[in-house]
Design a protein around this motif. Structure first.
Motif, PDB file in Angstrom:
ATOM      1  N   PRO A  50       0.818  -1.225   0.000  1.00 27.75           N
ATOM      2  CA  PRO A  50       0.000   0.000   0.000  1.00 27.75           C
ATOM      3  C   PRO A  50       0.848   1.270   0.000  1.00 27.75           C
ATOM      4  CG  PRO A  50      -0.907  -1.587   1.552  1.00 27.75           C
ATOM      5  CD  PRO A  50       0.434  -2.120   1.120  1.00 27.75           C
ATOM      6  N   LEU A  51       2.044   1.201   0.600  1.00 26.87           N
ATOM      7  CA  LEU A  51       2.948   2.351   0.575  1.00 26.87           C
ATOM      8  C   LEU A  51       3.366   2.663  -0.856  1.00 26.87           C
ATOM      9  CD1 LEU A  51       4.842   4.453   1.916  1.00 26.87           C
ATOM     10  CD2 LEU A  51       6.537   2.611   2.152  1.00 26.87           C
ATOM     11  N   VAL A  52       3.650   1.620  -1.633  1.00 24.50           N
ATOM     12  CA  VAL A  52       4.024   1.814  -3.038  1.00 24.50           C
ATOM     13  C   VAL A  52       2.889   2.488  -3.800  1.00 24.50           C
ATOM     14  CG1 VAL A  52       4.633   0.649  -5.190  1.00 24.50           C
ATOM     15  CG2 VAL A  52       5.582  -0.164  -3.025  1.00 24.50           C
ATOM     16  N   ARG A  53       1.679   2.006  -3.602  1.00 26.69           N
ATOM     17  CA  ARG A  53       0.526   2.581  -4.310  1.00 26.69           C
ATOM     18  C   ARG A  53       0.301   4.036  -3.898  1.00 26.69           C
ATOM     19  NH1 ARG A  53      -1.399  -2.731  -3.533  1.00 26.69           N
ATOM     20  NH2 ARG A  53      -2.479  -2.158  -1.600  1.00 26.69           N
ATOM     21  N   ARG A  54       0.463   4.313  -2.604  1.00 24.12           N
ATOM     22  CA  ARG A  54       0.268   5.682  -2.136  1.00 24.12           C
ATOM     23  C   ARG A  54       1.291   6.636  -2.748  1.00 24.12           C
ATOM     24  NH1 ARG A  54       0.578   4.825   2.910  1.00 24.12           N
ATOM     25  NH2 ARG A  54       2.565   5.754   3.513  1.00 24.12           N
ATOM     26  N   LEU A  55       2.542   6.220  -2.777  1.00 18.43           N
ATOM     27  CA  LEU A  55       3.588   7.067  -3.369  1.00 18.43           C
ATOM     28  C   LEU A  55       3.363   7.267  -4.865  1.00 18.43           C
ATOM     29  CD1 LEU A  55       6.707   5.613  -1.519  1.00 18.43           C
ATOM     30  CD2 LEU A  55       5.614   7.825  -1.121  1.00 18.43           C
ATOM     31  N   ALA A  56       2.894   6.214  -5.537  1.00 19.35           N
ATOM     32  CA  ALA A  56       2.627   6.317  -6.974  1.00 19.35           C
ATOM     33  C   ALA A  56       1.501   7.309  -7.246  1.00 19.35           C
ATOM     34  CB  ALA A  56       2.277   4.942  -7.540  1.00 19.35           C
ATOM     35  N   HIS A  57       0.450   7.277  -6.430  1.00 20.78           N
ATOM     36  CA  HIS A  57      -0.675   8.189  -6.625  1.00 20.78           C
ATOM     37  C   HIS A  57      -0.277   9.624  -6.312  1.00 20.78           C
ATOM     38  CE1 HIS A  57      -4.116   5.706  -7.729  1.00 20.78           C
ATOM     39  NE2 HIS A  57      -3.643   4.771  -6.931  1.00 20.78           N
ATOM     40  N   GLN A  58       0.610   9.811  -5.336  1.00 19.85           N
ATOM     41  CA  GLN A  58       1.092  11.155  -5.037  1.00 19.85           C
ATOM     42  C   GLN A  58       1.910  11.704  -6.192  1.00 19.85           C
ATOM     43  OE1 GLN A  58       3.252  10.662  -1.377  1.00 19.85           O
ATOM     44  NE2 GLN A  58       1.423  10.687  -0.095  1.00 19.85           N
ATOM     45  N   TYR A 100      -5.673  18.663  -2.229  1.00 22.35           N
ATOM     46  CA  TYR A 100      -4.498  17.931  -2.722  1.00 22.35           C
ATOM     47  C   TYR A 100      -3.260  18.195  -1.874  1.00 22.35           C
ATOM     48  CZ  TYR A 100      -0.973  15.957  -5.732  1.00 22.35           C
ATOM     49  OH  TYR A 100       0.068  15.201  -6.197  1.00 22.35           O
ATOM     50  N   TYR A 101      -2.978  19.483  -1.602  1.00 23.59           N
ATOM     51  CA  TYR A 101      -1.724  19.826  -0.939  1.00 23.59           C
ATOM     52  C   TYR A 101      -1.826  19.875   0.584  1.00 23.59           C
ATOM     53  CZ  TYR A 101       0.244  20.790  -5.493  1.00 23.59           C
ATOM     54  OH  TYR A 101       0.687  20.657  -6.777  1.00 23.59           O
ATOM     55  N   GLU A 102      -2.975  20.278   1.117  1.00 22.22           N
ATOM     56  CA  GLU A 102      -3.098  20.371   2.567  1.00 22.22           C
ATOM     57  C   GLU A 102      -3.599  19.075   3.192  1.00 22.22           C
ATOM     58  OE1 GLU A 102      -5.107  23.829   4.117  1.00 22.22           O
ATOM     59  OE2 GLU A 102      -4.606  24.989   2.333  1.00 22.22           O
ATOM     60  N   HIS A 103      -4.541  18.428   2.518  1.00 18.80           N
ATOM     61  CA  HIS A 103      -5.155  17.225   3.096  1.00 18.80           C
ATOM     62  C   HIS A 103      -4.651  15.928   2.466  1.00 18.80           C
ATOM     63  CE1 HIS A 103      -7.880  19.791   5.347  1.00 18.80           C
ATOM     64  NE2 HIS A 103      -8.143  20.445   4.225  1.00 18.80           N
ATOM     65  N   GLU A 126     -10.157  10.780  -4.868  1.00 22.38           N
ATOM     66  CA  GLU A 126     -10.871  11.258  -3.688  1.00 22.38           C
ATOM     67  C   GLU A 126     -11.407  12.671  -3.905  1.00 22.38           C
ATOM     68  OE1 GLU A 126      -8.299   8.801  -0.289  1.00 22.38           O
ATOM     69  OE2 GLU A 126      -7.615  10.767  -1.009  1.00 22.38           O
ATOM     70  N   ILE A 127     -10.598  13.519  -4.524  1.00 23.60           N
ATOM     71  CA  ILE A 127     -11.042  14.888  -4.795  1.00 23.60           C
ATOM     72  C   ILE A 127     -12.219  14.875  -5.770  1.00 23.60           C
ATOM     73  CG2 ILE A 127     -10.384  17.125  -5.768  1.00 23.60           C
ATOM     74  CD1 ILE A 127      -7.510  16.499  -4.855  1.00 23.60           C
ATOM     75  N   LEU A 166     -15.965  16.580  -5.190  1.00 22.57           N
ATOM     76  CA  LEU A 166     -16.491  17.610  -6.095  1.00 22.57           C
ATOM     77  C   LEU A 166     -17.560  17.088  -7.048  1.00 22.57           C
ATOM     78  CD1 LEU A 166     -13.219  19.545  -7.066  1.00 22.57           C
ATOM     79  CD2 LEU A 166     -14.889  20.106  -5.288  1.00 22.57           C
ATOM     80  N   LYS A 167     -17.725  15.744  -7.055  1.00 24.22           N
ATOM     81  CA  LYS A 167     -18.704  15.102  -7.935  1.00 24.22           C
ATOM     82  C   LYS A 167     -18.399  15.397  -9.414  1.00 24.22           C
ATOM     83  CE  LYS A 167     -22.523  14.817  -4.611  1.00 24.22           C
ATOM     84  NZ  LYS A 167     -21.681  15.080  -3.435  1.00 24.22           N
ATOM     85  N   VAL A 168     -17.111  15.256  -9.755  1.00 22.53           N
ATOM     86  CA  VAL A 168     -16.664  15.395 -11.144  1.00 22.53           C
ATOM     87  C   VAL A 168     -15.749  14.216 -11.460  1.00 22.53           C
ATOM     88  CG1 VAL A 168     -16.818  17.918 -11.126  1.00 22.53           C
ATOM     89  CG2 VAL A 168     -14.671  16.806 -10.470  1.00 22.53           C
ATOM     90  N   THR A 169     -15.291  14.128 -12.693  1.00 24.56           N
ATOM     91  CA  THR A 169     -14.389  13.050 -13.075  1.00 24.56           C
ATOM     92  C   THR A 169     -12.956  13.363 -12.635  1.00 24.56           C
ATOM     93  OG1 THR A 169     -13.897  14.033 -15.230  1.00 24.56           O
ATOM     94  CG2 THR A 169     -15.806  12.540 -15.098  1.00 24.56           C
ATOM     95  N   GLU A 170     -12.130  12.324 -12.570  1.00 27.43           N
ATOM     96  CA  GLU A 170     -10.720  12.525 -12.240  1.00 27.43           C
ATOM     97  C   GLU A 170     -10.043  13.408 -13.283  1.00 27.43           C
ATOM     98  OE1 GLU A 170      -8.257   9.242 -10.835  1.00 27.43           O
ATOM     99  OE2 GLU A 170     -10.077   8.034 -10.660  1.00 27.43           O
ATOM    100  N   SER A 171     -10.414  13.234 -14.548  1.00 26.66           N
ATOM    101  CA  SER A 171      -9.800  14.053 -15.599  1.00 26.66           C
ATOM    102  C   SER A 171     -10.135  15.528 -15.404  1.00 26.66           C
ATOM    103  CB  SER A 171     -10.254  13.588 -16.985  1.00 26.66           C
ATOM    104  OG  SER A 171     -11.652  13.731 -17.133  1.00 26.66           O
ATOM    105  N   ARG A 172     -11.347  15.807 -14.900  1.00 18.92           N
ATOM    106  CA  ARG A 172     -11.731  17.191 -14.638  1.00 18.92           C
ATOM    107  C   ARG A 172     -10.895  17.768 -13.489  1.00 18.92           C
ATOM    108  NH1 ARG A 172     -12.400  21.933 -16.408  1.00 18.92           N
ATOM    109  NH2 ARG A 172     -13.880  23.245 -15.276  1.00 18.92           N
TER     110      ARG A 172
END
Length: 237
Positions: free
Chosen positions: A19-27, A198-201, A207-208, A212-218
């Motif tokens: 899970p650490l690998v996945r978290r770092l990759a997503h960051q 993204y930066y504070e939380h 998750e964002i 916001l009820k939008v797509t990840e691409s948005r």
């Protein structure tokens, strides 16, 4: 975790720290252009984790997660360097967005809307939003290129690596911090939300998007656009 023979249980450790690998990759993926695949980062990150397990020495007094994080990030960065992940063309496109934002802010005396930026660049709104997705690899600030130079040398080291030499570490200067805070406060409301989450939380794009009820691409588009606005403001500082 150790086996009955007192040896490190590699399989159990990989399972525990994957899970650490996945978290770092997503960051990291949010700071990279759309052509970089999250699964590729995870794959090389797992190689970095395996390498960390083989090299870790508890006698050095460092926690394994700290040691592993460095090796995992290092493996990802080595892969990105080898792939020439962000082309000069992409960087030119990012600068063209910033130029349009700057011209419109001077003309309008406020933050320009997406449609206004698109028109200034001679693009349709859809074309402009697609461009925002392509230049996803822009960081919060590139302190080294505030003078306007291309700054292509050691690009990854300067803008992605998380150590004492990265841009965030250099933001210890209180005046720059205040300039950044003021610039964020002047972003359109939705872009402020994106930056805060993204930066504070430390929320990822998925998750964002859910909040916001939008797509990840948005979310990627909003992130890229807010970065362009911030870079314009900080260049004026």
């Amino acid at each position: 975790m150790y086996t009955a023979k007192g040896q490190l249980d590699i399989n159990s450790m990989i399972k525990q720290y994957s899970p650490l690998v996945r978290r770092l990759a997503h960051q990291m993926i949010a700071k990279l252009p759309a052509n970089v695949e999250i699964n590729d980062l995870i794959q090389v990150g797992m190689i970095g984790l395996t390498d960390a397990l083989s090299r870790f020495d508890a006698a050095q007094g460092v926690q394994f997660e700290t040691f592993a994080t460095q090796r995992i990030r290092g493996a990802m960065l080595d892969e990105l360097r080898g792939g020439d992940w962000m082309s000069r063309g992409t960087r030119r496109q990012q600068r063209s967005i910033e130029t349009a934002v700057h011209k419109l802010e001077q003309k309008l005396g406020r933050a320009p809307h997406e449609s206004e930026i698109a028109k200034e660049m001679g693009l349709s709104l859809v074309e402009y939003q697609e461009l925002l997705g392509k230049v996803r690899g822009t960081q919060l600030v590139y302190l080294e290129d505030m003078s306007g130079d291309d700054g292509d040398d050691d690009y990854l080291d300067r803008h992605v690596v998380s150590d004492d030499h990265n841009p965030l570490a250099q933001l210890q200067d209180q005046r720059m911090r205040q300039a950044l805070v003021d610039a964020i406060k002047n972003l359109p409301e939705r872009e402020q939300y994106v930056m805060s989450m993204y930066y504070e939380h430390d929320m990822n794009l998925k998750e964002i998007a859910a909040v916001l009820k939008v797509t990840e691409s948005r979310v990627c588009q909003l992130h890229s656009q807010s970065i362009a606005r911030l870079r314009v403001k900080l260049r004026e500082w």
